[in-house]
Design an enzyme around this catalytic site. Structure first.
Site, mmCIF file in Angstrom:
data_model
loop_
_atom_site.group_PDB
_atom_site.id
_atom_site.type_symbol
_atom_site.label_atom_id
_atom_site.label_comp_id
_atom_site.label_asym_id
_atom_site.label_seq_id
_atom_site.Cartn_x
_atom_site.Cartn_y
_atom_site.Cartn_z
ATOM 1 N N ALA A 102 0.803 -1.229 0.000
ATOM 2 C CA ALA A 102 0.000 0.000 0.000
ATOM 3 C C ALA A 102 0.838 1.282 0.000
ATOM 4 O O ALA A 102 0.418 2.295 -0.568
ATOM 5 C CB ALA A 102 -0.939 -0.015 1.195
ATOM 6 N N HIS A 105 -3.981 -9.796 -4.443
ATOM 7 C CA HIS A 105 -5.245 -9.566 -3.731
ATOM 8 C C HIS A 105 -6.364 -9.094 -4.648
ATOM 9 O O HIS A 105 -7.354 -8.533 -4.188
ATOM 10 C CB HIS A 105 -5.021 -8.571 -2.584
ATOM 11 C CG HIS A 105 -4.129 -9.122 -1.510
ATOM 12 N ND1 HIS A 105 -3.541 -8.351 -0.537
ATOM 13 C CD2 HIS A 105 -3.726 -10.394 -1.260
ATOM 14 C CE1 HIS A 105 -2.820 -9.123 0.255
ATOM 15 N NE2 HIS A 105 -2.912 -10.358 -0.166
HETATM 16 P P1 NAD Z 1 0.288 -1.714 4.946
HETATM 17 O O1 NAD Z 1 -0.824 -0.705 4.965
HETATM 18 O O2 NAD Z 1 0.332 -2.807 5.923
HETATM 19 O O3 NAD Z 1 1.704 -0.997 5.008
HETATM 20 C C1 NAD Z 1 2.029 0.043 4.192
HETATM 21 C C2 NAD Z 1 3.431 0.490 4.579
HETATM 22 O O4 NAD Z 1 3.814 1.528 3.683
HETATM 23 C C3 NAD Z 1 3.524 1.046 5.998
HETATM 24 O O5 NAD Z 1 4.665 0.535 6.655
HETATM 25 C C4 NAD Z 1 3.684 2.544 5.760
HETATM 26 O O6 NAD Z 1 4.430 3.186 6.777
HETATM 27 C C5 NAD Z 1 4.428 2.541 4.430
HETATM 28 N N1 NAD Z 1 4.319 3.775 3.671
HETATM 29 C C6 NAD Z 1 3.349 4.720 3.728
HETATM 30 N N2 NAD Z 1 3.595 5.692 2.852
HETATM 31 C C7 NAD Z 1 4.744 5.357 2.202
HETATM 32 C C8 NAD Z 1 5.502 5.954 1.181
HETATM 33 N N3 NAD Z 1 5.138 7.116 0.616
HETATM 34 N N4 NAD Z 1 6.621 5.342 0.760
HETATM 35 C C9 NAD Z 1 7.013 4.170 1.322
HETATM 36 N N5 NAD Z 1 6.332 3.554 2.296
HETATM 37 C C10 NAD Z 1 5.212 4.127 2.730
HETATM 38 O O7 NAD Z 1 0.275 -2.213 3.496
HETATM 39 P P2 NAD Z 1 0.453 -3.628 2.980
HETATM 40 O O8 NAD Z 1 1.544 -4.308 3.742
HETATM 41 O O9 NAD Z 1 0.545 -3.472 1.539
HETATM 42 O O10 NAD Z 1 -0.908 -4.404 3.395
HETATM 43 C C11 NAD Z 1 -2.157 -3.835 3.333
HETATM 44 C C12 NAD Z 1 -3.162 -4.674 2.590
HETATM 45 O O11 NAD Z 1 -4.194 -3.821 2.234
HETATM 46 C C13 NAD Z 1 -2.653 -5.250 1.320
HETATM 47 O O12 NAD Z 1 -2.901 -6.593 1.393
HETATM 48 C C14 NAD Z 1 -3.438 -4.611 0.174
HETATM 49 O O13 NAD Z 1 -4.195 -5.595 -0.484
HETATM 50 C C15 NAD Z 1 -4.413 -3.730 0.833
HETATM 51 N N6 NAD Z 1 -4.354 -2.279 0.448
HETATM 52 C C16 NAD Z 1 -4.176 -1.897 -0.840
HETATM 53 C C17 NAD Z 1 -4.154 -0.549 -1.175
HETATM 54 C C18 NAD Z 1 -3.936 -0.163 -2.599
HETATM 55 O O14 NAD Z 1 -4.300 -0.908 -3.487
HETATM 56 N N7 NAD Z 1 -3.333 1.010 -2.880
HETATM 57 C C19 NAD Z 1 -4.306 0.424 -0.197
HETATM 58 C C20 NAD Z 1 -4.520 0.006 1.110
HETATM 59 C C21 NAD Z 1 -4.519 -1.355 1.428
#
Ligand code: NAD
Length: 260
Positions: A29, A126
């Site tokens: 994410a 996902h």
């Molecule tokens: P997570 O939300 O667990 O972790 C995201 C990580 O990214 C955090 O550690 C955060 O501090 C870091 N982060 C935030 N902004 C950042 C940046 N600009 N640069 C680098 N790092 C940054 O995300 P995850 O581990 O991917 O798991 C969340 C689940 O939720 C996934 O399984 C996914 O399917 C889903 N999800 C997807 C989206 C999307 O499609 N964009 C958004 C939210 C959640």
């Protein structure tokens, strides 16, 4: 992370990338944070406001289906209107130049594909918000008309076959399709460099992909803002904004491989 530290981290990553020839890239994410899509975890993460609906609840009762559609409706426009950031564009360019073996993403926003990454080199573990799918017959349809129908009726949308429609993402408690996971696992066992970007690396089985690459002998680099569950396993750790770091990696890789 200070600028000098970041620059030296970028250079080390590029050295490893050139040595490996190509990389398995794993994104979460944080990759799309610079595109304005909220992460799930963290202080302003979505899970502080919504209680996720499990797949068996969705299948069992109308109230749960309505709750799922309400949550999806609230977040839909931010997904639909999001544009790829410099990080997605850098990875798509690295792919075009042959530096990416496979890109495995946890994200459901479709932004790697919008950025121009080759579809056969992207695994969306996902699923995706770019489609709505019938849980009975598997038929897919574009989301906009379905969301509009739900917005007006506030009734859980149905397929013409009578099955429940659901955005084509993998819900909590829903089995992940075996094909994408095994394609990712195969690449993980063969790659020489694995790069995890913007993920806490806490969600399994997705996070087992970079872990499998590491245990199969790959160099493991992590780019993330904040700690991850795999920091103790990383050979290289860059803390900072993924879009800026990946843009810098692309520029450095182009510079260092330029023919004189
Ligand atoms: P997570 O939300 O667990 O972790 C995201 C990580 O990214 C955090 O550690 C955060 O501090 C870091 N982060 C935030 N902004 C950042 C940046 N600009 N640069 C680098 N790092 C940054 O995300 P995850 O581990 O991917 O798991 C969340 C689940 O939720 C996934 O399984 C996914 O399917 C889903 N999800 C997807 C989206 C999307 O499609 N964009 C958004 C939210 C959640």
């Amino acid at each position: 992370m200070r600028d000098a530290e970041r620059d030296s981290g970028v250079s080390s990553l590029v050295v490893e990338w050139v040595r490996a020839g190509s990389a398995l890239v794993f994104t979460g994410a944080g990759m799309s944070a610079a595109s304005g899509i909220a992460t799930f975890r963290g202080p302003s993460g979505l899970w502080t406001r919504f209680k996720p609906v499990y797949f068996d609840e969705f299948m069992a009762n109308e109230e749960a289906r309505l709750r799922h559609w309400e949550y999806k409706l609230e977040t839909w426009t931010s997904f639909r209107d999001a544009r790829p950031n410099n990080g997605h564009l850098a990875l798509a360019e690295l792919d075009r130049l042959g530096w990416v073996e496979l890109l495995v993403t946890q994200n459901i926003d479709g932004l790697h594909l919008t950025a121009g990454h080759s579809p056969d080199k992207v695994v969306e573990l996902h699923g995706t918000n770019a489609w709505v799918e019938c849980v009975a017959c598997g038929a897919r349809t574009r989301p906009d008309p379905v969301f509009e129908e739900f917005r007006l009726s506030r009734r859980a949308p149905l397929c013409s076959c009578g099955g429940f429609l659901k955005p084509a993402t993998v819900s909590f408690g829903q089995a992940m399709p075996a094909g994408p996971l095994s394609k990712a696992a195969q690449a993980a066992q063969q790659c020489r460099l694995v790069l995890a970007v913007g993920s806490t690396l806490e969600v399994t089985p997705a996070a087992s992909i970079p872990l499998l690459a590491k245990t199969s002998g790959a160099f493991y680099a992590i780019v993330n803002q904040g700690p991850t569950a795999h920091d103790h396993l990383a050979d290289l750790r860059l803390d900072g904004d993924a879009s800026q770091i990946l843009k810098a990696v692309l520029a450095e890789l182009l510079r260092s491989t330029k023919k004189p």
